[in-house]
Scaffold this motif. Structure first.
Motif, short mmCIF file in Angstrom:
data_model
loop_
_atom_site.label_atom_id
_atom_site.label_comp_id
_atom_site.label_asym_id
_atom_site.label_seq_id
_atom_site.Cartn_x
_atom_site.Cartn_y
_atom_site.Cartn_z
N GLU A 1 7.60 24.72 -6.47
CA GLU A 1 8.03 23.72 -5.39
C GLU A 1 7.13 23.32 -4.47
O GLU A 1 5.93 23.92 -4.36
CB GLU A 1 9.50 24.06 -4.98
N GLY A 2 7.62 22.41 -3.49
CA GLY A 2 6.89 21.99 -2.50
C GLY A 2 5.80 20.98 -2.63
O GLY A 2 5.57 20.39 -3.63
N ASP A 3 4.70 21.13 -1.84
CA ASP A 3 3.48 20.40 -1.71
C ASP A 3 2.45 20.72 -2.69
O ASP A 3 1.95 21.74 -2.41
CB ASP A 3 3.19 20.24 -0.33
N ALA A 4 2.07 19.93 -3.70
CA ALA A 4 0.94 20.36 -4.53
C ALA A 4 -0.41 19.34 -4.24
O ALA A 4 -1.28 19.49 -5.10
CB ALA A 4 1.45 20.39 -5.91
N SER A 5 -0.26 18.44 -3.37
CA SER A 5 -1.19 17.36 -3.14
C SER A 5 -2.65 17.98 -2.88
O SER A 5 -3.52 17.22 -2.92
CB SER A 5 -0.97 16.47 -2.03
#
Length: 331
Positions: free
Chosen positions: A229-233
């Motif tokens: 989850e969360g940001d993978a950018s």
């Protein structure tokens, strides 16, 4: 007289050559160890031909090094067999082994034996498509020459050892299709080696990706089918040399509107996440072979040009309000 001398010399040379060719190059300790492995694995069909009377360097599935290391065994590859056994601990008694391969042995069970940490020259560890269980051994970090680790398609459980990042020569790490849990180790953002490929798909990994992972330029990364989850950018970046990115079927949440992707990317799969925003125009510059952004919360016009229209509506379905070809025209 001169003719007789020449004939004698030729006979002597032939005798010496024959003796040299018939000499058993295989080190006796290696031969004994291999025979123990054969017995421990219940004489599997692929290596049943191993004959103690023969030079073990000529045996099927075995390779030896050159004279500089006294023709010690450097490779053991037992694959595609229905052998019912465990990995014999004796594999650790082949001190010059560089390649250890147990592949597609569906009845190979048990844990990875700790004795493999004695294989100080090991470069290539391929134990995939078996039925191995237990943890990914923490002790693998002791094998400083490891370049390639493939433990995929097993039943390994527990967390991923962060100590794997200490391997100075590691280029390829494949742990997909297991039952691994926990998060991606924070230390994976600071691998000592230059990691070319990181495959962690089809596990039960959770939590967020370490931000430091964005510092790496990984050519192939597959984190699909986990619970991340969360940001993978941070995995993206126009200046990287990435070719393959698969983040599909997780719970990532970030806005892709300003995400720039390396022009080298040809595989991009982000389906089944909670991503928002619109598809960047920069993505029309990509030479894409695989592309999927379906089942998210994307909106806006699909940029026209490049390869984005080469994919059918399936690649864009079930978003909040995406429009234009290959979907319906924007109003």
């Amino acid at each position: 007289m001169e003719g007789k001398t020449t004939t004698l010399l030729l006979l002597l040379f032939t005798l010496l050559l024959t003796t040299s060719l018939s000499k058993d190059l295989c080190h006796k300790d290696d031969k004994n160890t291999l025979l123990k492995i054969k017995k421990a694995m219940n004489d599997p069909y692929t290596i049943i031909s191993w004959d103690p009377k023969d030079d073990c360097c000529t045996w099927y599935a075995v390779e030896c090094g050159n004279a500089s290391i006294n023709h010690r065994v450097t490779s053991l590859d037992i694959s595609n067999d229905d052998v019912s056994a465990q990995i014999p601990p004796e594999v650790g008694d082949l001190p010059y082994l560089e390649y250890l391969i147990f592949h597609k042995l569906p009845n190979l069970t048990g844990e990875i034996p700790p004795t493999i940490t004695k294989l100080k020259y090991l470069r290539y560890l391929w134990l995939s498509w078996n039925n191995l269980s237990g943890p990914v051994p923490e002790l693998l970090s002791q094998l400083k020459n490891l370049e390639y680790i493939n433990l995929s398609f097993n039943k390994l459980s527990g967390s991923i050892p962060g100590s794997l990042s200490l391997l100075p020569k590691l280029e390829f790490l494949e742990l997909s299709r297991n039952k691994l849990t926990g998060s991606i180790p924070e230390s994976f953002g600071s691998f000592k080696g230059v990691v070319y490929a990181l495959y962690l798909s089809h596990n039960q990994l959770s939590g967020s990706i370490p931000k430091s992972l964005g510092n790496l330029d990984i050519n192939q990364i597959d984190l699909s089918r986990n619970k991340l989850e969360g940001d993978a950018s941070m995995l993206f970046g126009a200046k990287k040399t990435t070719q393959h990115i698969d983040l599909s079927r997780n719970m990532f949440q970030f806005n892709i509107s300003k995400v720039k992707v390396a022009k080298t990317v040809n595989f991009l799969d982000l389906n089944h996440n909670s991503l928002t925003g619109s598809i960047p125009v920069q993505w029309t510059q990509l030479d894409l072979q695989t592309f999927n952004v379906s089942y998210k919360r994307l909106c806006g016009r699909i940029p026209q040009g490049g390869d984005l229209q080469r994919f059918d509506a399936y690649a864009y379905l079930h978003n909040k309000c995406l429009c234009d070809a290959p979907l319906q025209s924007c109003k």
